[in-house]
Design a protein around this motif. Sequence first.
Motif, PDB file in Angstrom:
ATOM      1  N   LEU A  21      -0.317 -15.481  18.441  1.00 55.07           N
ATOM      2  CA  LEU A  21       0.263 -15.957  17.185  1.00 55.07           C
ATOM      3  C   LEU A  21      -0.330 -15.204  15.999  1.00 55.07           C
ATOM      4  CD1 LEU A  21       0.498 -19.822  17.746  1.00 55.07           C
ATOM      5  CD2 LEU A  21       2.357 -18.147  17.703  1.00 55.07           C
ATOM      6  N   ALA A  22      -1.591 -14.806  16.131  1.00 53.25           N
ATOM      7  CA  ALA A  22      -2.209 -14.016  15.061  1.00 53.25           C
ATOM      8  C   ALA A  22      -1.486 -12.684  14.906  1.00 53.25           C
ATOM      9  CB  ALA A  22      -3.685 -13.790  15.368  1.00 53.25           C
ATOM     10  N   ASP A  23      -1.072 -12.096  16.023  1.00 53.26           N
ATOM     11  CA  ASP A  23      -0.316 -10.843  15.962  1.00 53.26           C
ATOM     12  C   ASP A  23       1.018 -11.048  15.250  1.00 53.26           C
ATOM     13  OD1 ASP A  23      -2.329  -9.619  17.392  1.00 53.26           O
ATOM     14  OD2 ASP A  23      -1.335  -9.904  19.329  1.00 53.26           O
ATOM     15  N   ALA A  24       1.659 -12.191  15.507  1.00 53.35           N
ATOM     16  CA  ALA A  24       2.933 -12.480  14.857  1.00 53.35           C
ATOM     17  C   ALA A  24       2.753 -12.633  13.345  1.00 53.35           C
ATOM     18  CB  ALA A  24       3.544 -13.753  15.438  1.00 53.35           C
ATOM     19  N   LYS A  25       1.642 -13.243  12.924  1.00 53.01           N
ATOM     20  CA  LYS A  25       1.373 -13.384  11.490  1.00 53.01           C
ATOM     21  C   LYS A  25       1.135 -12.017  10.852  1.00 53.01           C
ATOM     22  CE  LYS A  25      -0.593 -18.029  11.914  1.00 53.01           C
ATOM     23  NZ  LYS A  25      -1.826 -18.864  11.795  1.00 53.01           N
ATOM     24  N   LEU A  26       0.428 -11.143  11.579  1.00 52.59           N
ATOM     25  CA  LEU A  26       0.229  -9.783  11.085  1.00 52.59           C
ATOM     26  C   LEU A  26       1.570  -9.066  10.932  1.00 52.59           C
ATOM     27  CD1 LEU A  26      -2.864  -8.382  13.050  1.00 52.59           C
ATOM     28  CD2 LEU A  26      -2.731  -8.987  10.633  1.00 52.59           C
ATOM     29  N   ALA A  27       2.474  -9.312  11.887  1.00 47.19           N
ATOM     30  CA  ALA A  27       3.788  -8.669  11.847  1.00 47.19           C
ATOM     31  C   ALA A  27       4.575  -9.116  10.620  1.00 47.19           C
ATOM     32  CB  ALA A  27       4.565  -8.990  13.117  1.00 47.19           C
ATOM     33  N   VAL A  28       4.454 -10.380  10.247  1.00 49.26           N
ATOM     34  CA  VAL A  28       5.153 -10.877   9.054  1.00 49.26           C
ATOM     35  C   VAL A  28       4.633 -10.160   7.810  1.00 49.26           C
ATOM     36  CG1 VAL A  28       5.543 -12.888   7.587  1.00 49.26           C
ATOM     37  CG2 VAL A  28       5.664 -13.117  10.071  1.00 49.26           C
ATOM     38  N   ARG A  29       3.305 -10.016   7.724  1.00 46.61           N
ATOM     39  CA  ARG A  29       2.733  -9.290   6.590  1.00 46.61           C
ATOM     40  C   ARG A  29       3.164  -7.825   6.618  1.00 46.61           C
ATOM     41  NH1 ARG A  29      -2.417 -11.902   7.510  1.00 46.61           N
ATOM     42  NH2 ARG A  29      -3.383  -9.893   8.008  1.00 46.61           N
ATOM     43  N   GLY A  30       3.196  -7.262   7.821  1.00 47.75           N
ATOM     44  CA  GLY A  30       3.619  -5.878   7.949  1.00 47.75           C
ATOM     45  C   GLY A  30       5.064  -5.679   7.543  1.00 47.75           C
ATOM     46  N   LEU A  31       5.930  -6.638   7.894  1.00 49.70           N
ATOM     47  CA  LEU A  31       7.344  -6.552   7.528  1.00 49.70           C
ATOM     48  C   LEU A  31       7.506  -6.551   6.010  1.00 49.70           C
ATOM     49  CD1 LEU A  31      10.330  -6.607   8.332  1.00 49.70           C
ATOM     50  CD2 LEU A  31      10.190  -9.101   8.369  1.00 49.70           C
ATOM     51  N   LYS A  32       6.775  -7.421   5.359  1.00 49.99           N
ATOM     52  CA  LYS A  32       6.842  -7.479   3.894  1.00 49.99           C
ATOM     53  C   LYS A  32       6.371  -6.159   3.290  1.00 49.99           C
ATOM     54  CE  LYS A  32       5.099 -10.017  -0.119  1.00 49.99           C
ATOM     55  NZ  LYS A  32       4.237 -11.129  -0.588  1.00 49.99           N
ATOM     56  N   ARG A  33       5.293  -5.621   3.862  1.00 47.97           N
ATOM     57  CA  ARG A  33       4.764  -4.371   3.327  1.00 47.97           C
ATOM     58  C   ARG A  33       5.712  -3.200   3.582  1.00 47.97           C
ATOM     59  NH1 ARG A  33      -0.623  -1.001   5.039  1.00 47.97           N
ATOM     60  NH2 ARG A  33      -0.676   0.318   3.182  1.00 47.97           N
ATOM     61  N   ALA A  34       6.392  -3.234   4.729  1.00 51.85           N
ATOM     62  CA  ALA A  34       7.300  -2.140   5.064  1.00 51.85           C
ATOM     63  C   ALA A  34       8.403  -1.992   4.023  1.00 51.85           C
ATOM     64  CB  ALA A  34       7.902  -2.372   6.445  1.00 51.85           C
ATOM     65  N   PHE A  35       8.878  -3.118   3.482  1.00 52.38           N
ATOM     66  CA  PHE A  35       9.990  -3.067   2.533  1.00 52.38           C
ATOM     67  C   PHE A  35       9.536  -3.043   1.077  1.00 52.38           C
ATOM     68  CE2 PHE A  35      12.317  -4.438   6.291  1.00 52.38           C
ATOM     69  CZ  PHE A  35      13.501  -3.741   6.152  1.00 52.38           C
ATOM     70  N   THR A  36       8.358  -3.573   0.784  1.00 52.75           N
ATOM     71  CA  THR A  36       7.927  -3.665  -0.619  1.00 52.75           C
ATOM     72  C   THR A  36       6.667  -2.868  -0.919  1.00 52.75           C
ATOM     73  OG1 THR A  36       6.599  -5.673  -0.229  1.00 52.75           O
ATOM     74  CG2 THR A  36       8.927  -5.974  -0.780  1.00 52.75           C
ATOM     75  N   GLY A  37       5.973  -2.408   0.119  1.00 47.76           N
ATOM     76  CA  GLY A  37       4.706  -1.725  -0.102  1.00 47.76           C
ATOM     77  C   GLY A  37       4.876  -0.246  -0.378  1.00 47.76           C
ATOM     78  N   SER A  38       3.770   0.370  -0.743  1.00 50.71           N
ATOM     79  CA  SER A  38       3.736   1.809  -0.968  1.00 50.71           C
ATOM     80  C   SER A  38       2.306   2.280  -0.757  1.00 50.71           C
ATOM     81  CB  SER A  38       4.213   2.163  -2.381  1.00 50.71           C
ATOM     82  OG  SER A  38       3.353   1.587  -3.349  1.00 50.71           O
ATOM     83  N   ALA A  39       2.136   3.553  -0.564  1.00 52.41           N
ATOM     84  CA  ALA A  39       0.811   4.137  -0.393  1.00 52.41           C
ATOM     85  C   ALA A  39       0.569   5.128  -1.522  1.00 52.41           C
ATOM     86  CB  ALA A  39       0.705   4.817   0.967  1.00 52.41           C
ATOM     87  N   LYS A  40      -0.530   4.942  -2.235  1.00 56.22           N
ATOM     88  CA  LYS A  40      -0.859   5.850  -3.322  1.00 56.22           C
ATOM     89  C   LYS A  40      -1.348   7.179  -2.749  1.00 56.22           C
ATOM     90  CE  LYS A  40      -2.425   1.985  -6.200  1.00 56.22           C
ATOM     91  NZ  LYS A  40      -3.597   1.395  -6.907  1.00 56.22           N
ATOM     92  N   ASN A  41      -1.101   8.240  -3.500  1.00 55.93           N
ATOM     93  CA  ASN A  41      -1.585   9.550  -3.080  1.00 55.93           C
ATOM     94  C   ASN A  41      -3.102   9.606  -3.186  1.00 55.93           C
ATOM     95  OD1 ASN A  41       0.911  10.670  -2.491  1.00 55.93           O
ATOM     96  ND2 ASN A  41       1.227  11.391  -4.582  1.00 55.93           N
ATOM     97  N   ALA A  42      -3.730  10.117  -2.145  1.00 59.94           N
ATOM     98  CA  ALA A  42      -5.188  10.250  -2.165  1.00 59.94           C
ATOM     99  C   ALA A  42      -5.639  11.224  -3.238  1.00 59.94           C
ATOM    100  CB  ALA A  42      -5.677  10.702  -0.789  1.00 59.94           C
ATOM    101  N   SER A  43      -4.754  12.149  -3.628  1.00 59.89           N
ATOM    102  CA  SER A  43      -5.123  13.151  -4.632  1.00 59.89           C
ATOM    103  C   SER A  43      -5.485  12.523  -5.976  1.00 59.89           C
ATOM    104  CB  SER A  43      -3.975  14.145  -4.827  1.00 59.89           C
ATOM    105  OG  SER A  43      -2.795  13.476  -5.240  1.00 59.89           O
ATOM    106  N   ASP A  44      -4.973  11.316  -6.250  1.00 58.67           N
ATOM    107  CA  ASP A  44      -5.282  10.645  -7.512  1.00 58.67           C
ATOM    108  C   ASP A  44      -6.767  10.307  -7.631  1.00 58.67           C
ATOM    109  OD1 ASP A  44      -2.573  10.752  -7.933  1.00 58.67           O
ATOM    110  OD2 ASP A  44      -2.197   8.656  -7.371  1.00 58.67           O
ATOM    111  N   LEU A  45      -7.429  10.207  -6.492  1.00 62.31           N
ATOM    112  CA  LEU A  45      -8.833   9.809  -6.492  1.00 62.31           C
ATOM    113  C   LEU A  45      -9.787  10.966  -6.739  1.00 62.31           C
ATOM    114  CD1 LEU A  45      -8.820   7.390  -3.422  1.00 62.31           C
ATOM    115  CD2 LEU A  45      -9.143   6.747  -5.812  1.00 62.31           C
ATOM    116  N   VAL A  46      -9.321  12.194  -6.522  1.00 67.20           N
ATOM    117  CA  VAL A  46     -10.223  13.347  -6.631  1.00 67.20           C
ATOM    118  C   VAL A  46     -10.850  13.453  -8.017  1.00 67.20           C
ATOM    119  CG1 VAL A  46     -10.382  15.858  -6.507  1.00 67.20           C
ATOM    120  CG2 VAL A  46      -9.095  14.608  -4.781  1.00 67.20           C
ATOM    121  N   PRO A  47     -10.066  13.449  -9.110  1.00 68.29           N
ATOM    122  CA  PRO A  47     -10.709  13.540 -10.431  1.00 68.29           C
ATOM    123  C   PRO A  47     -11.632  12.365 -10.727  1.00 68.29           C
ATOM    124  CG  PRO A  47      -8.356  13.091 -10.634  1.00 68.29           C
ATOM    125  CD  PRO A  47      -8.598  13.446  -9.223  1.00 68.29           C
TER     126      PRO A  47
END
Length: 255
Positions: free
Chosen positions: A53-79
């Motif tokens: 059931l814990a895996d299923a809860k992770l999947a729900v969070r993952g589903l939300k992130r898949a449609f609404t999430g984003s990943a910032k570019n690592a290059s922004d951290l260099v400066p």
Amino acid sequence: MDPATLIGVIGALVFIVVANVMEGGNPMSLMLIPPILLVVGGTIMISIAGGTLADAKLAVRGLKRAFTGSAKNASDLVPVLVSLSEKARREGLLALEDALADVDEPFLSRGLTLAIDGTDPEEVRDILEAEVVAVHAEAKQSAKFFNSAGAYAPTIGIIGTVMGLVHVLENLAQPEELGHLIAGAFVATLWGVMSANVFFLPVGARIGRLGELETGRMELIIEGIAALQAGSNPRVVAQRLQSLLPADQREPEAA
């Protein structure tokens, strides 16, 4: 928000509907509740059965992130990391305490706090790398749920088709109904294959990709903090961090 998944899924459905109409079909003939219920509901339940059931809860969070999430570019951290390295080299690690308020990256803030507190560099690396492993494991497990669903869905669709064909054989005495019943039977297979390749598998791939980008960003932070604690030359720090970036994110002179 990165709308890639939303655009891809909706775009695929649009093309499927348009192709169906161009062939003279009626999209509403595919919207049959029993096969949809069997494929979607059965696939989700079987996917839950394959984990916890814990895996299923992770999947729900993952589903939300898949449609609404984003990943910032690592290059922004260099400066940011280079600037912190310059300050630490010039004024000492304790001087970074004032800069913590301006850091909006929680992982970087935690790493800097450990460094400022005088934690051994190897221990700082171990603590931060353990968090990277945890983030990677969560993304991997969430992606696995949808990848497994993508594998189960076509088979569940075939089960629905077999059930429909059994119903067809029960009504051989009514030949005028056979065409409609046979068509309805194959709708389950359609939904099984379509849900797997248009939804479950792409979502699994998206979650995995976001996890890769996030852990890559975290690993860049770890290297920056290690260089900062070692008192490395800021120019060397910049070159080292640039070398960890994908080629398309590097500064032209570093490429």
